[in-house]
Every structure is written in structure tokens, then in C-alpha cells.
Motif scaffolding. Structure first.
Motif, PDB file in Angstrom:
ATOM      1  N   SER A 160      -3.566   1.513  -2.078  1.00 61.29           N
ATOM      2  CA  SER A 160      -3.518   2.824  -1.423  1.00 61.29           C
ATOM      3  C   SER A 160      -3.550   2.737   0.094  1.00 61.29           C
ATOM      4  CB  SER A 160      -4.688   3.693  -1.883  1.00 61.29           C
ATOM      5  OG  SER A 160      -5.886   3.285  -1.236  1.00 61.29           O
ATOM      6  N   LYS A 161      -3.004   3.793   0.715  1.00 63.03           N
ATOM      7  CA  LYS A 161      -3.222   4.061   2.131  1.00 63.03           C
ATOM      8  C   LYS A 161      -4.360   5.086   2.184  1.00 63.03           C
ATOM      9  CE  LYS A 161       1.654   3.535   3.476  1.00 63.03           C
ATOM     10  NZ  LYS A 161       2.835   4.274   4.044  1.00 63.03           N
ATOM     11  N   ARG A 183       0.845  -1.192   0.000  1.00 64.08           N
ATOM     12  CA  ARG A 183       0.000   0.000   0.000  1.00 64.08           C
ATOM     13  C   ARG A 183       0.880   1.241   0.000  1.00 64.08           C
ATOM     14  NH1 ARG A 183      -5.458  -0.483   0.996  1.00 64.08           N
ATOM     15  NH2 ARG A 183      -6.179  -2.584   1.538  1.00 64.08           N
TER      16      ARG A 183
END
Length: 282
Positions: free
Chosen positions: A158-159, A76
Motif C-alpha cells: 500500500s501507499k 505499492r
């Protein structure tokens, strides 16, 4: 070039990317009307990166087209939305995404002008370009950006709590507004975006913004830059700031344009990365 080799073998989506590359949604080359004959644009290698073109659900039949670049693998990453100039998505914007991806970010560049159905970077008539850009109203653009950040937050790469926005020229103004209206945005960096409409709204900032401006910008008066700095101070937005490059023109980061200023561009890039990191977009 897409990297379709994984240590653990090729995945089905990799083959899908190769088909996408053959029929790209986006212009191949640099914006015709702004390209300098003497330009030597930066070209970032794509090895070790995954590149793809996606459609993001935004309530329209086709969805919002976007170019994505990220490090290959299953980790991520903090994600940056890259908002284009008035010329749309062309090789400069795609390379910005790859530059960020090589630094460990995921980068997403939505095509905010797709509804026109026109290949915007291929146009040579500025009047025609401006007419198309004018059709993309504030509410529509801000809504598309919210759709993009919501999509990012749902992705496995993603974060979700580490989303930033950076934008150039037209995209600089969009960046200021995103920090006012988009709850997904943790921080923004605006490169020479117009200020007149957002100076009175400085108090609405929910996320910090770094503004990068040129002292010789003929389209953004120094008075506006000073006024925005004063408005940030007056409204207590101490996390936001403006940095002015006295000798730089509008578009000083755009390495394909005559206005490119290598020193200012490099310094601004370093300031952008430090700003994102200090505000949790890392």
C-alpha cells in the motif's frame, strides 16, 4: 482463481493462498435474495492479480475478515476499501475488488457482519437479513473500518497516504461517515447511501466525498439528495458533490440485480476513478 505464478518463482504465501481458496471464508455466488434471473454479471479475470482472505486485528478474538485483491508483485498501490451492501461479501463485491485491482489499485473488502456467524448472502429472508445488519452499530462499523485502514497503511503493497473508500447502499452511508471520522481516508465515493443521518453532519467532513444517486430511488427521496447538496454548499465543503442519474433506480451499479443500469453504472464508475485520482488516491 488465484494467480500463483511469479516471474521469480512461487513464494510460500502463494501456497497459503491456494489452501485458503479451498476453504473460503466468503460466500461463493451472488446474494440470493437480490439476484435477477436475467442478470449477466461482469466477471473480471484474475490473471495477473493476487487474491487473498485475511483477518485484520480489531480487538476481537478472530479479527475482521476481509477479501483482498491487488496486482501481483512488490509495488505499492493506492488502496480502496470496498464497503458492501446489506448482503455482505459475495461475488459482486469480490469482483468490484478485482476490477479495481486490474486498474492498479489494491482493494480490501472487510466483512462488517461477521460477528453474526451467518452466511448472509445465502439468506433469502429480507427480514432476517435486516435484523442481522441492524446488529452492526455505527460505532462498531466505524471502528472496524479504522482497523482496516490502519492495517492497509502498514502493508507493503500500500501507499499509506493514498487510501480511499467506496461503498454501495448500506456501504454508501458508511463511506460518508468514514470521510468524517477516519483520518486515514483521503477521499470517498458513496453509491446511493442513505443521507438522513449525515445531512446535519456535512460540516464534519474531513475528506471529500462524491455521492452517486438514482432519481428513481424509492428508498432515498430526491429531497434528501437536494438537502445534502445544499448542506455541502452551506458548510463550504466544495470538494464534495452529488451527482444524480434521473432515470436510475437504487442499486443501479449492481450488475446482478434487476435495478442494474449499465449506462449509469459505467458513468458513475468513470466519475469515481476521476474523483479518486483528483484527490490523491492514485
Amino acid at each position: 482463481m488465484h494467480n500463483l505464478t511469479r516471474p521469480d518463482g512461487t513464494e510460500p504465501e502463494d501456497l497459503l493462498l491456494s489452501r485458503r481458496a479451498v476453504t473460503s471464508m466468503f460466500f461463493a455466488g451472488y446474494a440470493v435474495t437480490a439476484l435477477s434471473a436475467e442478470a449477466a454479471p461482469i466477471v473480471t479475470p484474475a490473471d495477473g492479480l493476487t487474491g487473498e482472505e485475511v483477518h485484520i486485528s480489531n480487538g476481537t478474538p478472530t479479527g475482521l475478515p476481509a477479501f483482498v485483491a491487488r496486482p501481483t508483485g512488490k509495488s505499492r498501490h493506492a488502496t480502496i476499501v470496498v464497503v458492501n451492501e446489506i448482503f455482505g461479501i459475495h461475488d459482486y463485491i469480490k469482483d468490484i475488488c478485482r476490477r479495481l485491482a486490474r486498474l492498479g489499485y489494491a482493494a480490501v473488502a472487510p466483512d462488517f457482519f461477521y460477528r453474526s456467524g451467518v452466511n448472509l448472502p445465502a439468506l433469502s429472508d429480507m427480514a432476517e437479513i435486516r435484523a442481522i445488519v441492524a446488529q452492526a452499530g455505527e460505532a462498531q462499523v466505524d471502528g472496524d473500518l479504522r482497523a482496516a485502514t490502519a492495517w492497509i497503511a502498514a502493508q507493503r503493497f500500500s501507499k499509506p497516504k493514498a487510501i480511499g473508500v467506496t461503498g454501495f447502499c448500506w456501504g454508501g452511508l458508511v463511506t460518508w461517515r468514514a470521510a468524517m471520522t477516519n483520518p486515514d481516508v483521503r477521499a470517498g465515493v458513496a453509491w446511493y447511501g442513505q443521507l438522513k443521518t449525515v445531512i446535519p453532519r456535512a460540516g464534519e467532513l474531513k475528506a471529500p466525498v462524491l455521492g452517486l444517486y438514482g432519481g428513481k430511488d424509492k428508498g432515498i427521496p430526491a429531497e434528501d439528495v437536494r438537502a445534502m447538496g445544499a448542506a455541502l454548499d452551506a458548510t463550504g465543503k466544495t470538494g464534495s458533490s452529488i451527482h444524480l442519474y434521473p432515470g436510475a433506480e437504487h442499486g443501479f451499479h449492481a450488475d446482478y440485480r434487476p435495478s442494474y443500469d449499465a449506462a449509469a453504472a459505467a458513468d458513475g464508475w468513470a466519475r469515481m476513478l476521476a474523483f479518486f485520482k483528483s484527490n490523491g488516491v492514485a
